[in-house]
Design a protein around this motif. Structure first.
Motif, mmCIF file in Angstrom:
data_model
loop_
_atom_site.group_PDB
_atom_site.id
_atom_site.type_symbol
_atom_site.label_atom_id
_atom_site.label_comp_id
_atom_site.label_asym_id
_atom_site.label_seq_id
_atom_site.Cartn_x
_atom_site.Cartn_y
_atom_site.Cartn_z
ATOM 1 N N ASP A 5 0.824 -1.220 0.000
ATOM 2 C CA ASP A 5 0.000 0.000 0.000
ATOM 3 C C ASP A 5 0.855 1.267 0.000
ATOM 4 O OD1 ASP A 5 -2.181 -1.624 0.031
ATOM 5 O OD2 ASP A 5 -2.590 -1.424 2.173
ATOM 6 N N GLU A 6 1.874 1.315 0.837
ATOM 7 C CA GLU A 6 2.689 2.527 0.940
ATOM 8 C C GLU A 6 3.462 2.781 -0.346
ATOM 9 O OE1 GLU A 6 5.072 2.802 4.445
ATOM 10 O OE2 GLU A 6 3.520 1.986 5.739
ATOM 11 N N GLU A 7 4.005 1.700 -0.947
ATOM 12 C CA GLU A 7 4.742 1.865 -2.206
ATOM 13 C C GLU A 7 3.824 2.353 -3.314
ATOM 14 O OE1 GLU A 7 5.105 -0.781 -0.259
ATOM 15 O OE2 GLU A 7 7.213 -1.340 -0.088
ATOM 16 N N GLU A 8 2.597 1.801 -3.373
ATOM 17 C CA GLU A 8 1.641 2.210 -4.407
ATOM 18 C C GLU A 8 1.232 3.665 -4.223
ATOM 19 O OE1 GLU A 8 -1.489 -0.602 -4.042
ATOM 20 O OE2 GLU A 8 -0.373 -2.247 -4.986
ATOM 21 N N ALA A 9 1.043 4.079 -2.973
ATOM 22 C CA ALA A 9 0.690 5.473 -2.705
ATOM 23 C C ALA A 9 1.816 6.409 -3.128
ATOM 24 C CB ALA A 9 0.378 5.651 -1.220
ATOM 25 N N ALA A 10 3.053 6.019 -2.820
ATOM 26 C CA ALA A 10 4.198 6.849 -3.208
ATOM 27 C C ALA A 10 4.325 6.922 -4.730
ATOM 28 C CB ALA A 10 5.480 6.275 -2.600
ATOM 29 N N ALA A 11 4.058 5.805 -5.413
ATOM 30 C CA ALA A 11 4.126 5.805 -6.873
ATOM 31 C C ALA A 11 3.053 6.707 -7.475
ATOM 32 C CB ALA A 11 3.977 4.373 -7.389
ATOM 33 N N LEU A 12 1.862 6.687 -6.898
ATOM 34 C CA LEU A 12 0.787 7.551 -7.392
ATOM 35 C C LEU A 12 1.111 9.029 -7.208
ATOM 36 C CD1 LEU A 12 -2.364 5.594 -6.141
ATOM 37 C CD2 LEU A 12 -1.609 5.885 -8.505
ATOM 38 N N MET A 13 1.936 9.317 -6.200
ATOM 39 C CA MET A 13 2.329 10.711 -5.941
ATOM 40 C C MET A 13 3.532 11.131 -6.778
ATOM 41 S SD MET A 13 1.852 10.746 -1.796
ATOM 42 C CE MET A 13 2.389 12.455 -1.610
ATOM 43 N N GLY A 14 4.015 10.223 -7.633
ATOM 44 C CA GLY A 14 5.069 10.580 -8.583
ATOM 45 C C GLY A 14 6.460 10.142 -8.199
#
Length: 273
Positions: A167-176
């Motif tokens: 979840d944290e990695e996906e959130a960081a990826a979505l933020m660029g």
């Protein structure tokens, strides 16, 4: 519901048995090694540990250990990341193959390397043409050490990465955020203590490896003998005091690694809290 009270007799009986077992199986042998090492005095001890062949064996042990730890750290990170973050066919097969060095006897592993890189191997003419010698040479020692310590780091990282999820990695990826930034800022803080713990275990295992290295080394004194092999030679030559003196080096290193492991384990649990 009434809580069942512990029996003090059972508790102290278990504690006594545990302490006696540890004293007989761990503390006593270590004390005997140190006692025998210094039985003829400090000068005899220093002469044994400063011997030319002892120094060369120690340097080779450190060389093989450093190579194994560095390569297995890189592989452990990649393997753990691959297994926990991606879905692909053969994932379970890869996970199973990582555990092979734990299940295969180190002596068998040494024999396998001899069959793969020895004179009877189909690879031998090509290795000889490139002037690469593996069996009865330092590269074979390093390969054997890497093999037996193969799973230690990845097996410490995989459960931690699986528990953290994505979840944290996906959130960081979505933020660029880019891949390396995600690893450095998000993933690494969660796995750093498990990584250090795995490195300590890998180091301890590499320092004491005997079976696979013994098969591949050829027991060339001053060239392919690691500390465990040098100790065996001294003992077989009935040089008991030098053998115990050199053994004390591994004992001290093992104790230091245990202390470091305990500190890392404590810091890791404290960090989780």
């Amino acid at each position: 519901m009434r809580q069942k009270k512990e029996s003090p007799i059972v508790k102290w009986a278990l504690i006594t048995v545990s302490v006696l077992f540890l004293a007989v199986m761990l503390v006593l042998p270590l004390c005997v090694v140190l006692f025998q090492a210094f039985r003829q005095g400090v000068n005899a001890y220093l002469e044994a540990v400063q011997d030319e062949y002892t120094v060369k064996a120690l340097l080779l042990t450190l060389e093989a250990t450093v190579a194994a730890v560095v390569l297995n750290t890189v592989f452990g990170l990649f393997a753990a990341w691959c297994i926990t973050k991606f879905r692909f066919r053969g994932k379970k097969l890869l996970s199973t193959l990582i555990d092979v060095p734990v299940t295969v006897s180190p002596v068998i592993a040494g024999l396998i390397f001899i069959l793969v890189f020895g004179r009877q191997s189909i690879l031998y003419p090509y290795l000889e043409a490139m002037d690469i010698k593996i069996v009865f040479a330092v590269p074979g020692i390093i390969l054997a050490t890497i093999f037996v310590t193969f799973p230690f780091i990845s097996r410490e990282l995989i459960p931690v990465l699986e528990s953290e999820g994505t979840d944290e990695e996906e959130a960081a990826a979505l933020m660029g955020a880019k891949g390396f930034t995600i690893f450095r800022k998000v993933t690494f803080p969660h796995i750093k203590w498990a990584l250090l713990y795995g490195i300590v275990l890998c180091t301890a295992r590499a320092m004491g490896e005997f079976g696979a290295v013994s098969v591949l080394s050829g027991h060339l004194r001053g060239k392919t003998n690691t500390l465990p092999l040098h100790i065996e030679i001294l003992f077989n030559e009935f040089k008991y005091i030098p053998a115990f003196a050199v053994s004390s080096i591994l004992v001290v290193i093992a104790v230091l690694l245990l202390v470091i492991r305990s500190i890392v384990e404590y810091r890791g649990k404290k960090n989780e809290e």
